[in-house]
Design a protein around this motif. Sequence first.
Motif, short mmCIF file in Angstrom:
data_model
loop_
_atom_site.label_atom_id
_atom_site.label_comp_id
_atom_site.label_asym_id
_atom_site.label_seq_id
_atom_site.Cartn_x
_atom_site.Cartn_y
_atom_site.Cartn_z
N ILE A 1 -12.46 -13.16 -14.50
CA ILE A 1 -13.42 -14.03 -13.74
C ILE A 1 -12.32 -15.15 -13.31
N PRO A 2 -12.29 -15.17 -11.90
CA PRO A 2 -11.59 -16.22 -11.21
C PRO A 2 -11.95 -17.60 -11.45
N GLN A 3 -11.18 -18.59 -11.80
CA GLN A 3 -11.41 -19.81 -11.92
C GLN A 3 -10.72 -20.80 -10.81
N TYR A 4 -11.31 -21.89 -10.37
CA TYR A 4 -10.86 -22.89 -9.45
C TYR A 4 -10.63 -24.17 -10.00
N GLY A 5 -11.08 -24.66 -11.10
CA GLY A 5 -10.83 -25.88 -11.67
C GLY A 5 -9.45 -25.90 -12.58
N CYS A 6 -9.05 -27.07 -13.19
CA CYS A 6 -7.97 -27.13 -13.86
C CYS A 6 -8.28 -27.41 -15.30
N GLY A 7 -9.61 -27.60 -15.68
CA GLY A 7 -10.12 -28.04 -17.04
C GLY A 7 -10.21 -27.32 -18.07
N THR A 8 -10.13 -26.18 -18.01
CA THR A 8 -10.31 -25.04 -19.18
C THR A 8 -9.41 -24.05 -19.08
N ALA A 9 -9.22 -23.34 -20.00
CA ALA A 9 -8.45 -22.09 -19.93
C ALA A 9 -9.22 -20.95 -19.94
#
Length: 215
Positions: free
Chosen positions: A121-129
Amino acid sequence: MGHESYVIVHNIAKRHNVGTLARSATAFGVTEVILVGRRDFNAFGSHGSTSHLKFRHFHSLQEARVFLKEKDCDICGVEITDDAVAVNQHPFKTSTAFLLGNEGSGLSPKECEICDFFVYIPQYGCGTASLNVTVAASIVLHQFGVWAGFPERNRDGNKFIVAEKPALKQSFCAETKESIIQERKSKRENASTGFFEDGGNGSSPSDMLDTLFYE
């Protein structure tokens, strides 16, 4: 017959996640939830959705794989691997069973061995792995439903219409009725010692998914 989706539950650390996962499985048209290994998962968080799902139990991943392959079903691991494809690219070909990893360690090598391909699942934020396993399941199952063309459920106002509870539960267990009765007897006898977990939420036996078998 159209394409079908399945969810394989194995090695999920937080057993109460299975109840929430069952709710998502119901919402996104899953045909069956495949329980592998332990059968006594906590149904907390399902909001009654387990009544609308079929559950099937196997002792091992290989047994589950044989069953799914007999249905011409691919097994998709939800994991960030070198060859994983973004789930929004819909790399599906046929009916698919989704195997999600442990919340902490992800899919084990043994689990990866039974998978035909992987999605992430692509992620776009930097706050969780990574995402919670039930959140990840919801996204993946929704994407499969879009690809497979599942018909949208009718709505009544701002809610989707919930079907009447089926009169009979249609679940399959790898164990006999007698062995389950004996297991429950042992649990009752050992309850005062704390030998068996209660799921961490003060759950009664009626909250456990093993009540789906041989009531």
